[in-house]
Design a protein around this motif. Structure first.
Motif, short mmCIF file in Angstrom:
data_model
loop_
_atom_site.label_atom_id
_atom_site.label_comp_id
_atom_site.label_asym_id
_atom_site.label_seq_id
_atom_site.Cartn_x
_atom_site.Cartn_y
_atom_site.Cartn_z
N UNK A 1 4.02 18.45 -15.87
CA UNK A 1 3.93 18.19 -17.37
C UNK A 1 3.08 19.38 -17.72
N UNK A 2 1.72 19.23 -17.01
CA UNK A 2 0.75 20.41 -17.34
C UNK A 2 0.97 21.78 -17.23
N UNK B 1 0.91 -1.26 -0.01
CA UNK B 1 -0.14 0.04 -0.13
C UNK B 1 0.78 1.30 -0.26
N UNK B 2 1.96 1.05 0.66
CA UNK B 2 2.95 2.60 0.76
C UNK B 2 3.59 2.82 -0.30
N UNK B 3 3.98 1.74 -1.00
CA UNK B 3 4.69 1.43 -2.15
C UNK B 3 3.70 2.13 -3.23
N UNK B 4 2.50 1.50 -3.31
CA UNK B 4 1.71 2.24 -4.55
C UNK B 4 1.20 3.38 -4.22
N UNK B 5 1.07 3.90 -2.90
CA UNK B 5 0.60 5.32 -2.64
C UNK B 5 1.91 6.21 -3.04
N UNK C 1 4.05 10.31 -7.26
CA UNK C 1 4.56 10.48 -7.99
C UNK C 1 4.14 10.94 -9.24
N UNK C 2 3.27 9.84 -9.78
CA UNK C 2 2.49 10.07 -10.88
C UNK C 2 1.53 11.35 -11.09
N UNK C 3 0.82 11.66 -9.86
CA UNK C 3 0.24 12.81 -9.79
C UNK C 3 1.23 14.16 -9.86
N UNK C 4 2.30 14.20 -9.45
CA UNK C 4 3.10 15.14 -9.38
C UNK C 4 3.73 15.43 -10.73
#
Length: 121
Positions: free
Chosen positions: A110-111, A93-97, A102-105
């Motif tokens: 990029x935006x 869970x922590x790794x996925x979080x 990171x993906x959101x950041x």
């Protein structure tokens, strides 16, 4: 499977040029020369990407079963099994979080970069 196709697949699987040469039925020097060809190098990269995507798909297909097994272990009579399952689930869970954060950041950066480039035009 012989020739360049065999060499592409062998190299995409991470094998050395000598193994690719053997699979292709050519000399190692020939495979080394092929590797300098941008189209050949692209074919190796594309094939490696396909192999990795397939592996990720297979992992994802088994993920639900793995989580079910871990959740079942949470109620195991053996306390050690419960603790190990709990640790494994929490680590996942922590790794996925972290990955999602990171993906959101990255998407936000990029935006922002796209917006900044748009302002310059």
């Amino acid at each position: 499977m012989k020739g360049r196709t065999a060499a592409v697949l062998t190299l995409a699987q991470g094998e050395p040029t000598s193994a690719a040469a053997k699979a292709a039925g050519v000399s190692t020097r020939t495979v080394e020369r092929w590797c300098t060809d941008p189209e050949f190098a692209l074919a190796v990269r594309d094939t490696r990407t396909e192999l990795l995507n397939s592996a990720v798909g297979q992992l994802a297909a088994g993920a639900a079963e793995a989580v079910t097994a871990l959740r079942a272990a949470l109620v195991d009579d053996d306390g050690r099994n419960r603790v190990q399952a709990a640790r494994t689930l929490l680590d996942a869970v922590l790794s996925l979080r972290e990955s999602l954060d990171l993906e959101q950041r990255l998407a936000a950066l990029e935006t922002a970069e796209d917006d900044r480039k748009g302002d310059r035009r």
